[in-house]
Scaffold this motif. Structure first.
Motif, PDB file in Angstrom:
ATOM      1  N   LEU A 136      46.736  31.221  41.097  1.00  0.00           N
ATOM      2  CA  LEU A 136      46.070  32.485  41.403  1.00  0.00           C
ATOM      3  C   LEU A 136      44.608  32.282  41.792  1.00  0.00           C
ATOM      4  N   ASP A 170      36.683  35.985  38.072  1.00  0.00           N
ATOM      5  CA  ASP A 170      37.226  35.067  37.063  1.00  0.00           C
ATOM      6  C   ASP A 170      36.397  35.117  35.783  1.00  0.00           C
ATOM      7  N   SER A 267      42.908  32.338  35.906  1.00  0.00           N
ATOM      8  CA  SER A 267      43.801  33.475  36.186  1.00  0.00           C
ATOM      9  C   SER A 267      45.249  33.026  36.190  1.00  0.00           C
ATOM     10  N   GLY A 271      48.268  34.434  34.005  1.00  0.00           N
ATOM     11  CA  GLY A 271      49.583  34.722  34.573  1.00  0.00           C
ATOM     12  C   GLY A 271      50.689  34.025  33.817  1.00  0.00           C
ATOM     13  N   VAL A 282      53.547  38.516  37.899  1.00  0.00           N
ATOM     14  CA  VAL A 282      52.204  39.057  38.089  1.00  0.00           C
ATOM     15  C   VAL A 282      52.280  40.293  38.979  1.00  0.00           C
ATOM     16  N   ARG A 285      46.072  42.058  39.687  1.00  0.00           N
ATOM     17  CA  ARG A 285      45.112  40.973  39.564  1.00  0.00           C
ATOM     18  C   ARG A 285      43.701  41.522  39.677  1.00  0.00           C
ATOM     19  N   ARG A 286      42.731  40.671  39.313  1.00  0.00           N
ATOM     20  CA  ARG A 286      41.335  41.071  39.378  1.00  0.00           C
ATOM     21  C   ARG A 286      40.744  40.601  40.691  1.00  0.00           C
ATOM     22  N   LYS A 347      48.896  38.341  45.851  1.00  0.00           N
ATOM     23  CA  LYS A 347      48.640  37.617  44.606  1.00  0.00           C
ATOM     24  C   LYS A 347      47.419  36.713  44.676  1.00  0.00           C
ATOM     25  N   THR A 350      41.371  36.544  45.946  1.00  0.00           N
ATOM     26  CA  THR A 350      40.458  36.523  44.796  1.00  0.00           C
ATOM     27  C   THR A 350      39.326  37.506  44.980  1.00  0.00           C
TER      28      THR A 350
END
Lengths: 433, 381
Positions: A136, A170, A267, A271, A282, A285-286, A347, A350
């Motif tokens: 990720l 992160d 990350s 996951g 997943v 996500r951030r 996915k 980032t």
């Protein structure tokens, strides 16, 4: 300036230390059919079908692995639409109309601790493969392949470096999901039957280091430690990270696993926790949305498949409407630029950066040598550039451009604003032929 | 109207530009230029103005020639061609020749005998330097030789015998005519004997530039300010400066042992300070050896380049027919620089092999000095 690039400062400090905002799930979500690593995909659902959250709706076919596709919300399947994927290509996406119930697939049941205790390395690999776990951190490399070998692993490195400037998704994840990450680390210890886990964090994140050290006092003797590493870019590159954390120099062409090292992004660890404990793929996500072209830069938890324009709206839209924009998925150093904002969060996205386009005309190279000093792999970008301009294949091959990791430092430091990295990319094509 | 532009990674750049590099060098040249203007007045201004005008004009003509409107079937007037060329004339096209011109002006003498020779020397030297030294190779960044040094050497070879190193209230001649180095080298037929007279020149005078010489290179204090500025701003590579000055000092220290034992009345430390503060060593190390275009591109290559320059300077100074060795050693090093960059062995890592080469290079020069000076007969006064 004749100097090596060490730390790339986020001089504008756009994002600051913002907490993560949870975004309402939109009415329509999109699910990618094929992606950069997997050329074609087979879908198991058709228009009008009802799907549960986390339900298997298709299978992507990579060359040496298969990757399941899961629905990221419950609802009704719609039609296919073309949107931009993270890789910068147009890809077919399957639309799903969200019913806002978020019903998980009935077959998905969380595992009890006793069950997890019994799992072997092969079981882990199977669980991760079923849940389509990929790196990720942005690599989208299938995680189960790292489990599918018998190599003795002595050290596990958790990459919490976040070496790209401007982004801090992160870091926020590490603050906000600390328990899950530590539990994920214990799962990794179990899977690889190894004691030592090092969580690598940049030295400058002193607060994060002390928070983790305090929390890890409860797990005395567990072998999980925080390992402060350098602030420079590209510290997040696995070979640079292994060098700073363990002092082992891995030669090019060798895998860290040959040296008894496995590494995962934070990350990804989060996951893995979700996949092993809750048996869920997943689904969110951030991501950081930032850049000087955005009015209110923020960190978000988003459901996978959210269209980007919606997120930009939540950020207040563009700041300067009259200036040309550059859209980047990923960090400012390595991220791919998109020709349009019509993109879907998948996915491995980032961050999204929106910069005002800065025109920097190229000047002649004066051989200052900053690119040579900065190259983390010890290449000589200027010499490779000259060889590419001369179409001298022999010289290109001798200069070994395939070692390049495309970190982008040579362009970043260039005094004459030459896009040196582009020439290296061309040299790589030459050298492969 | 906002459009989304696609570009390749990376998307950010270091705050830095080519113009900044050139302006840094110009600022570093500031103290020397100002001191020269104060001490020599009109002569310094004339040198600077003539060389800057000539070099920038040459570069401008070069840009006009190189940037013609591409052939598209129709005829273009001279005016259109001219305007098209002017558009291609960018900031580095006048900053780069300006830097070369200031350096060139500062390494020319203040006067000549007869007086009009200096004008010819300045104009011809500047044209030769920029055209043969730089533009024929393709302009900024492509040249093999440092244009300022090429011009200076050309002018010196053509008009050198007519040069007069002027004196005034500030600069008092130790002996009439010539620089102190040429006086020293002419004073004795014996190789070591020429150093018998260096006791007459005080280190303070050399440091303050109260000695005859070219209009810029004698003011050591001003050069040192420039050197510190360049190193702080990282506009010069410290590797070259350190290896050149360090190598030079070490080799001269070895030579000093022989000279002190063979020439009576020479103080060892005074010999060392004389070696460092006389001639163009500091000026060359600060502004000419650090020219990034003409030096190798990787760190070991640059260290070797500095060492080679130091060795050649020492050899020419001690044994050469000419008193001053810096300009020639710079040209010789420029010639070797592409060889140090050759792709089969170039690299930015200090490998064992490269360190051995550096040590050997230094040892060869040290041996040459020992052999050259060791067989000289001692002087008795």
């Amino acid at each position: 300036m004749i100097a090596k690039a060490k730390e790339i400062h986020d001089t504008k400090r756009i994002l600051g230390e913002q907490p993560t905002l949870h975004l309402d799930v939109p009415d329509e979500l999109f699910s990618a059919t094929d992606n950069a690593r997997c050329g074609n995909a087979e879908m198991f659902v058709k228009e009008g079908d009802h799907v549960y959250m986390g339900q298997l709706i298709g299978m992507r076919d990579g060359r040496f692995f298969k990757q399941p596709i899961h629905a990221s919300c419950s609802g009704t399947v719609g039609t296919y639409e073309e949107h931009y994927h993270r890789s910068g290509k147009k890809v077919k996406f399957l639309k799903i109309y969200n019913d806002h119930k978020d019903e998980w697939d009935p077959s998905i049941k969380p595992r009890s601790d006793e069950e997890i205790e019994k799992l072997t390395r092969a079981d882990f690999a199977k669980i991760l493969e079923q849940n389509a776990m990929v790196g990720l951190g942005g690599s989208s490399f299938p995680t189960h392949i790292k489990f599918n070998n018998d190599k003795k692993i002595e050290t596990i490195l958790i990459n919490g470096v976040e070496c790209e400037p401007y982004i801090n998704a992160d870091i926020r994840l590490m603050f906000e999901e600390m328990e899950k990450i530590i539990t994920g680390c214990t799962y990794l210890q179990k899977a690889f039957d190894c004691k030592r886990v090092l969580i690598c964090v940049k030295k400058k994140h002193g607060e994060l280091i002390s928070v983790y050290r305090n929390y890890l006092k409860r797990f005395k003797g567990s072998g999980i430690e925080v390992c402060p590493v350098g602030n420079f870019y590209p510290q997040g590159w696995e070979i640079a990270m292994i060098k700073s954390a363990l002092g082992i120099d891995i030669p090019t062409g060798h895998l860290p696993s040959e040296f008894g090292i496995a590494n995962f992004n934070v990350s990804t660890v989060w996951g893995i926790y979700e996949a092993v404990k809750n048996n869920r793929p997943v689904c969110e996500r951030r991501i950081s949305i930032t850049g000087d072209g955005i009015r209110f830069p923020s960190n978000f938890v988003v459901r996978l498949g959210t269209p980007l324009p919606l997120l930009l709206e939540k950020c207040g839209g563009f700041k300067h409407h009259d200036k040309d924009k550059v859209f980047i998925l990923g960090g400012p150093m390595m991220g791919a630029s998109l020709p349009s904002d019509d993109c879907i969060i998948t996915k491995t996205v980032t961050s999204v950066l929106v910069f005002d386009k800065e025109e920097l005309p190229e000047a002649p190279c004066i051989r200052c040598g900053s690119c040579v000093y900065s190259c983390p792999t010890g290449l000589e970008p200027k010499q490779i550039m000259d060889a590419v301009k001369a179409f001298d294949k022999e010289r290109i091959k001798a200069l070994n451009p395939l070692k390049c990791i495309e970190c982008g430092l040579c362009t970043y430091v260039c005094t004459s604003h030459i896009r040196v990295t582009d020439y290296i990319r061309r040299a790589k094509i030459f050298a492969k032929k | 109207m906002m459009t989304i532009i696609k570009e390749t990674a990376p998307h950010i750049h270091r705050k830095d530009s080519l113009a900044r590099m050139f302006i840094d060098v110009l600022i570093a040249l500031g103290p020397v230029t100002i001191t020269a203007l104060v001490v020599y007045g009109w002569a310094a201004f004339r040198n600077l103005a003539i060389s800057a005008a000539t070099m920038i004009a040459s570069e401008f003509v070069f840009v006009l020639i190189m940037n013609r409107i591409p052939y598209d079937g129709s005829k273009h007037t001279v005016k259109e061609q001219f305007l098209h060329g002017c558009k291609a004339f960018r900031i580095h096209h006048w900053l780069a020749p300006l830097v070369s011109a200031v350096i060139f002006a500062l390494i020319m003498p203040s006067n000549s005998n007869p007086g009009y020779i200096i004008y010819i020397a300045l104009v011809l030297g500047a044209i030769f330097g920029i055209v043969i030294g730089k533009l024929v190779f393709g302009g900024t960044g492509q040249n093999i030789f440092n244009p300022a040094v090429v011009g200076m050497v050309f002018a010196k070879l053509c008009f050198g015998s007519r040069y007069v190193y002027g004196t005034n209230d500030y600069v008092n001649a130790v002996t009439s005519g010539g620089t102190i180095l040429s006086n020293v080298s002419n004073s004795s037929t014996s190789l070591v004997g020429r150093y018998a007279a260096i006791g007459d020149i005080s280190t303070l005078d050399m440091f303050l530039g109260r000695i005859p010489g070219t209009i810029g290179e004698t003011f050591k204090f001003a050069i040192l300010i420039g050197l510190i500025y360049l190193l702080v701003r990282r506009a010069a590579d410290w590797r070259v400066v350190v290896s050149y000055l360090g190598g030079y000092a070490l080799l001269m220290a070895i030579a000093g042992i022989f000279i002190v034992t063979k020439v009576p009345g020479v103080d060892y430390w005074h010999f060392l300070s004389f070696s460092l503060f006389s001639g163009g060593v500091l000026f060359g190390a600060t502004f000419m050896f650090t020219d990034p275009v003409t030096m190798p591109i990787n760190a070991p290559g640059r260290v070797m380049y500095g060492l080679l320059g130091a060795g050649l300077t020492v050899i020419i100074r001690l044994f050469g027919a000419l008193p001053e060795g810096v300009a020639f050693s710079i040209l010789l090093c420029n010639l070797v620089a592409p060889a140090l960059d050759y792709y089969t062995y170039s690299g930015n890592r200090f490998t064992k092999r490269k360190i051995i080469v550096m040590v050997c290079l230094f040892a060869v020069f040290a041996l040459a000095i020992c052999l050259g000076l060791g067989f000289q007969e001692a002087i008795t006064l």
